[in-house]
Design a protein around this motif. Structure first.
Motif, PDB file in Angstrom:
ATOM      1  N   TRP A 201      -8.786   6.503   0.981  1.00  0.00           N
ATOM      2  CA  TRP A 201      -8.170   7.822   0.856  1.00  0.00           C
ATOM      3  C   TRP A 201      -7.845   8.047  -0.605  1.00  0.00           C
ATOM      4  O   TRP A 201      -7.673   7.102  -1.363  1.00  0.00           O
ATOM      5  CB  TRP A 201      -6.900   7.939   1.703  1.00  0.00           C
ATOM      6  N   CYS A 202      -7.753   9.304  -0.994  1.00  0.00           N
ATOM      7  CA  CYS A 202      -7.490   9.667  -2.380  1.00  0.00           C
ATOM      8  C   CYS A 202      -6.485  10.804  -2.409  1.00  0.00           C
ATOM      9  O   CYS A 202      -6.592  11.743  -1.614  1.00  0.00           O
ATOM     10  CB  CYS A 202      -8.809  10.082  -3.047  1.00  0.00           C
TER      11      CYS A 202
ATOM     12  N   TRP B 149      -2.057  11.355   5.856  1.00  0.00           N
ATOM     13  CA  TRP B 149      -3.004  10.422   5.240  1.00  0.00           C
ATOM     14  C   TRP B 149      -2.414   9.760   4.004  1.00  0.00           C
ATOM     15  O   TRP B 149      -2.586   8.559   3.788  1.00  0.00           O
ATOM     16  CB  TRP B 149      -4.319  11.137   4.903  1.00  0.00           C
ATOM     17  N   LEU B 150      -1.701  10.533   3.175  1.00  0.00           N
ATOM     18  CA  LEU B 150      -1.077   9.954   1.987  1.00  0.00           C
ATOM     19  C   LEU B 150      -0.028   8.913   2.365  1.00  0.00           C
ATOM     20  O   LEU B 150       0.090   7.885   1.702  1.00  0.00           O
ATOM     21  CB  LEU B 150      -0.432  11.041   1.124  1.00  0.00           C
ATOM     22  N   GLY B 151       0.724   9.179   3.422  1.00  0.00           N
ATOM     23  CA  GLY B 151       1.726   8.210   3.880  1.00  0.00           C
ATOM     24  C   GLY B 151       1.088   6.877   4.253  1.00  0.00           C
ATOM     25  O   GLY B 151       1.572   5.808   3.861  1.00  0.00           O
ATOM     26  N   TRP B 152      -0.001   6.937   4.999  1.00  0.00           N
ATOM     27  CA  TRP B 152      -0.695   5.702   5.374  1.00  0.00           C
ATOM     28  C   TRP B 152      -1.289   5.006   4.157  1.00  0.00           C
ATOM     29  O   TRP B 152      -1.264   3.795   4.047  1.00  0.00           O
ATOM     30  CB  TRP B 152      -1.787   5.986   6.395  1.00  0.00           C
ATOM     31  N   TRP B 153      -1.832   5.803   3.226  1.00  0.00           N
ATOM     32  CA  TRP B 153      -2.422   5.234   2.018  1.00  0.00           C
ATOM     33  C   TRP B 153      -1.349   4.559   1.172  1.00  0.00           C
ATOM     34  O   TRP B 153      -1.511   3.425   0.719  1.00  0.00           O
ATOM     35  CB  TRP B 153      -3.125   6.351   1.241  1.00  0.00           C
TER      36      TRP B 153
ATOM     37  N   ASP C  31       1.584   3.397   2.090  1.00  0.00           N
ATOM     38  CA  ASP C  31       2.230   2.228   2.688  1.00  0.00           C
ATOM     39  C   ASP C  31       1.280   1.035   2.822  1.00  0.00           C
ATOM     40  O   ASP C  31       1.649  -0.004   3.376  1.00  0.00           O
ATOM     41  CB  ASP C  31       2.891   2.570   4.025  1.00  0.00           C
ATOM     42  N   GLY C  32       0.066   1.172   2.296  1.00  0.00           N
ATOM     43  CA  GLY C  32      -0.873   0.049   2.270  1.00  0.00           C
ATOM     44  C   GLY C  32      -1.738  -0.094   3.507  1.00  0.00           C
ATOM     45  O   GLY C  32      -2.444  -1.096   3.650  1.00  0.00           O
ATOM     46  N   SER C  33      -1.722   0.890   4.390  1.00  0.00           N
ATOM     47  CA  SER C  33      -2.499   0.791   5.626  1.00  0.00           C
ATOM     48  C   SER C  33      -3.999   0.644   5.381  1.00  0.00           C
ATOM     49  O   SER C  33      -4.718   0.145   6.236  1.00  0.00           O
ATOM     50  CB  SER C  33      -2.264   2.020   6.513  1.00  0.00           C
ATOM     51  N   PHE C  34      -4.475   1.074   4.233  1.00  0.00           N
ATOM     52  CA  PHE C  34      -5.909   1.036   3.960  1.00  0.00           C
ATOM     53  C   PHE C  34      -6.288  -0.022   2.921  1.00  0.00           C
ATOM     54  O   PHE C  34      -7.424  -0.061   2.462  1.00  0.00           O
ATOM     55  CB  PHE C  34      -6.404   2.408   3.477  1.00  0.00           C
ATOM     56  N   ASP C  35      -5.342  -0.883   2.561  1.00  0.00           N
ATOM     57  CA  ASP C  35      -5.601  -1.860   1.501  1.00  0.00           C
ATOM     58  C   ASP C  35      -6.798  -2.762   1.786  1.00  0.00           C
ATOM     59  O   ASP C  35      -7.505  -3.166   0.871  1.00  0.00           O
ATOM     60  CB  ASP C  35      -4.366  -2.720   1.236  1.00  0.00           C
ATOM     61  N   ASP C  36      -7.029  -3.091   3.049  1.00  0.00           N
ATOM     62  CA  ASP C  36      -8.136  -4.001   3.386  1.00  0.00           C
ATOM     63  C   ASP C  36      -9.408  -3.249   3.776  1.00  0.00           C
ATOM     64  O   ASP C  36     -10.389  -3.856   4.180  1.00  0.00           O
ATOM     65  CB  ASP C  36      -7.730  -4.943   4.512  1.00  0.00           C
ATOM     66  N   ARG C  37      -9.416  -1.944   3.625  1.00  0.00           N
ATOM     67  CA  ARG C  37     -10.585  -1.141   4.006  1.00  0.00           C
ATOM     68  C   ARG C  37     -11.358  -0.717   2.766  1.00  0.00           C
ATOM     69  O   ARG C  37     -10.778  -0.362   1.759  1.00  0.00           O
ATOM     70  CB  ARG C  37     -10.158   0.082   4.788  1.00  0.00           C
ATOM     71  N   ARG C  38     -12.652  -0.738   2.874  1.00  0.00           N
ATOM     72  CA  ARG C  38     -13.523  -0.313   1.784  1.00  0.00           C
ATOM     73  C   ARG C  38     -14.421   0.812   2.257  1.00  0.00           C
ATOM     74  O   ARG C  38     -14.888   0.803   3.395  1.00  0.00           O
ATOM     75  CB  ARG C  38     -14.384  -1.479   1.279  1.00  0.00           C
ATOM     76  N   ALA C  39     -14.667   1.741   1.392  1.00  0.00           N
ATOM     77  CA  ALA C  39     -15.522   2.880   1.714  1.00  0.00           C
ATOM     78  C   ALA C  39     -16.813   2.776   0.908  1.00  0.00           C
ATOM     79  O   ALA C  39     -16.840   2.209  -0.177  1.00  0.00           O
ATOM     80  CB  ALA C  39     -14.803   4.178   1.386  1.00  0.00           C
ATOM     81  N   ASP C  40     -17.878   3.320   1.456  1.00  0.00           N
ATOM     82  CA  ASP C  40     -19.173   3.316   0.785  1.00  0.00           C
ATOM     83  C   ASP C  40     -19.812   4.697   0.927  1.00  0.00           C
ATOM     84  O   ASP C  40     -20.814   4.856   1.629  1.00  0.00           O
ATOM     85  CB  ASP C  40     -20.063   2.231   1.385  1.00  0.00           C
ATOM     86  N   PRO C  41     -19.220   5.711   0.264  1.00  0.00           N
ATOM     87  CA  PRO C  41     -19.745   7.070   0.423  1.00  0.00           C
ATOM     88  C   PRO C  41     -21.074   7.276  -0.295  1.00  0.00           C
ATOM     89  O   PRO C  41     -21.401   6.557  -1.242  1.00  0.00           O
ATOM     90  CB  PRO C  41     -18.659   7.934  -0.206  1.00  0.00           C
ATOM     91  N   ARG C  42     -21.813   8.270   0.199  1.00  0.00           N
ATOM     92  CA  ARG C  42     -23.036   8.693  -0.481  1.00  0.00           C
ATOM     93  C   ARG C  42     -22.668   9.803  -1.458  1.00  0.00           C
ATOM     94  O   ARG C  42     -21.930  10.717  -1.115  1.00  0.00           O
ATOM     95  CB  ARG C  42     -24.052   9.219   0.541  1.00  0.00           C
TER      96      ARG C  42
END
Length: 188
Positions: free
Chosen positions: A113-114, A88-92, A94-105
């Protein structure tokens, strides 16, 4: 933690004795320290104590996950924890999640990812229960969060790993959860 795992195993013995054989023995202090070094974090005391009792369950499902419906999930070994977190850190990174937004409760970082999340279970499809070592404001370091590979972090599941396991033990002991025909079911 040994007493808590003993409660879980006693309840499993009644409805799913085959699940007991898959629980690995405990990790040594050296194995736990090595995993922390590889992860670059210090795990909460309750997580370290839990892994000292059982270092995973292989691919066998021994724990419950209720966020997106009830499923049973395996406890990751420390090696698998390191492997999955690095993935998960590798994907994070390398920018794989740059266009994704999360909306947790609840008090969970609203990012895909964090670095402070440490997966401890896996559902076979990319979802995890994670130990959150970097919670959002109002959260508690060591809280257990549900991470979904499709939407990112979803919510806080329990305030700690101990609290998660205590709730699971109580559900098994009361009969609210049990294994029937190899499947985890909720009763009553």
């Amino acid at each position: 933690m040994r007493k808590l795992w003993a409660r879980i195993k006693a309840a499993l013995r009644a409805s799913a004795p085959d699940r007991l054989a898959v629980l690995a023995g405990g990790a040594t202090p050296e194995v736990i320290a090595d995993a922390e070094t590889r992860l670059g974090v210090t795990l909460p005391v309750d997580v370290r104590e839990s892994y000292a009792v059982h270092n995973g369950s292989g691919d066998a499902d021994v724990l419950a996950h209720r966020t997106m419906g009830l499923i049973d999930v395996p406890l990751l070994s420390l090696d698998a924890v390191v492997r999955d977190r690095e993935m998960w850190l590798g994907w994070w990174e390398d920018g794989s999640f740059d266009d994704r937004r999360a909306d947790p409760r609840g008090p969970v970082r609203a990012q895909w990812w964090c670095r402070g999340w440490v997966p401890v279970t896996w559902d076979g499809g990319g979802d995890h229960l994670c130990i959150d070592l970097d919670p959002a404001s109002g959260g508690v370091s060591g809280q257990v969060i549900y991470f979904c590979h499709e939407v990112g972090p979803v919510e806080v599941v329990a305030p700690s790993w101990r609290a998660y396991l205590e709730g699971y033990a109580a559900d098994l002991e009361s009969g609210r959860l049990r294994f029937e025909g190899g499947e985890l079911v909720a009763l009553g």
